[in-house]
Design a protein around this motif. Structure first.
Motif, PDB file in Angstrom:
ATOM      1  N   LEU A 169      13.931  27.429  47.178  1.00 17.17           N
ATOM      2  CA  LEU A 169      12.576  27.379  46.622  1.00 17.17           C
ATOM      3  C   LEU A 169      12.571  26.563  45.329  1.00 17.17           C
ATOM      4  O   LEU A 169      11.723  25.677  45.145  1.00 17.17           O
TER       5      LEU A 169
ATOM      6  N   ARG B 172      13.075  22.883  46.081  1.00 12.16           N
ATOM      7  CA  ARG B 172      11.888  22.276  46.699  1.00 12.16           C
ATOM      8  C   ARG B 172      10.829  21.957  45.648  1.00 12.16           C
ATOM      9  O   ARG B 172      10.212  20.893  45.664  1.00 12.16           O
ATOM     10  N   LEU B 173      10.644  22.877  44.700  1.00 10.48           N
ATOM     11  CA  LEU B 173       9.617  22.693  43.678  1.00 10.48           C
ATOM     12  C   LEU B 173      10.061  21.791  42.534  1.00 10.48           C
ATOM     13  O   LEU B 173       9.231  21.131  41.902  1.00 10.48           O
TER      14      LEU B 173
ATOM     15  N   TYR C 259       8.607  35.627  46.532  1.00  6.36           N
ATOM     16  CA  TYR C 259       8.759  34.185  46.430  1.00  6.36           C
ATOM     17  C   TYR C 259       7.465  33.541  45.954  1.00  6.36           C
ATOM     18  O   TYR C 259       7.486  32.511  45.283  1.00  6.36           O
ATOM     19  N   THR C 260       6.347  34.169  46.255  1.00  6.44           N
ATOM     20  CA  THR C 260       5.049  33.664  45.807  1.00  6.44           C
ATOM     21  C   THR C 260       4.961  33.704  44.285  1.00  6.44           C
ATOM     22  O   THR C 260       4.487  32.751  43.657  1.00  6.44           O
TER      23      THR C 260
ATOM     24  N   GLU D 125       7.316  31.098  42.776  1.00  7.81           N
ATOM     25  CA  GLU D 125       6.695  29.784  42.897  1.00  7.81           C
ATOM     26  C   GLU D 125       5.579  29.602  41.870  1.00  7.81           C
ATOM     27  O   GLU D 125       5.464  28.546  41.230  1.00  7.81           O
ATOM     28  N   LYS D 126       4.763  30.621  41.687  1.00  7.49           N
ATOM     29  CA  LYS D 126       3.670  30.542  40.708  1.00  7.49           C
ATOM     30  C   LYS D 126       4.224  30.303  39.301  1.00  7.49           C
ATOM     31  O   LYS D 126       3.698  29.469  38.555  1.00  7.49           O
TER      32      LYS D 126
ATOM     33  N   ARG E 183       5.516  26.703  39.027  1.00 11.77           N
ATOM     34  CA  ARG E 183       4.391  25.752  38.953  1.00 11.77           C
ATOM     35  C   ARG E 183       3.703  25.803  37.589  1.00 11.77           C
ATOM     36  O   ARG E 183       3.321  24.783  37.027  1.00 11.77           O
TER      37      ARG E 183
END
Length: 113
Positions: free
Chosen positions: A29, A32-33, A101-102, A105-106, A109
């Motif tokens: 993750l 990827r980000l 994972y959400t 990711e937040k 970001r």
């Protein structure tokens, strides 16, 4: 006594398969980000570094930790996730099912992009 690693390969080799898979999912993750971040071994953990910005992933006996270089992240999410365990600069996940994972990711970001 914690093992001292000489490489990322050594870090991953000592993990039990289920834990390795979980850590690899977190790392995937992040990669990827943040494809411009370099994956390195730092502080005996998997670390992602770019322009002195750092995210680390570590495995302890009872939990997997994600370390962030911004203390305000921990302060903000302590209120939002009262059931999660926190260190000074880390989230501590006691089981795979605790990992969101959400939310990871937040955070990436919001604070790292």
């Amino acid at each position: 006594m914690k093992t001292e690693f000489n490489s990322l390969d050594e870090f991953f080799q000592v993990l039990k398969p289920a834990r390795r898979q979980t850590v690899e999912s977190i790392c995937s993750l992040i990669e990827r980000l943040l494809p411009h971040y370099e994956q390195i071994l730092k502080y005996n953990m998997v670390a992602y570094n770019f322009s002195n910005r750092l995210i680390c992933v570590d495995v302890q006996t009872n939990y997997i930790s994600i370390y962030f270089d911004r203390p305000q992240i921990i302060q903000e999410y302590k209120e939002k996730l009262p059931k999660l365990s926190f260190g000074k600069n880390s989230f501590r996940y006691r089981s795979k099912k605790d990992i969101s994972y959400t939310i990871i990711e937040k955070i990436i970001r919001e604070y790292y992009l």
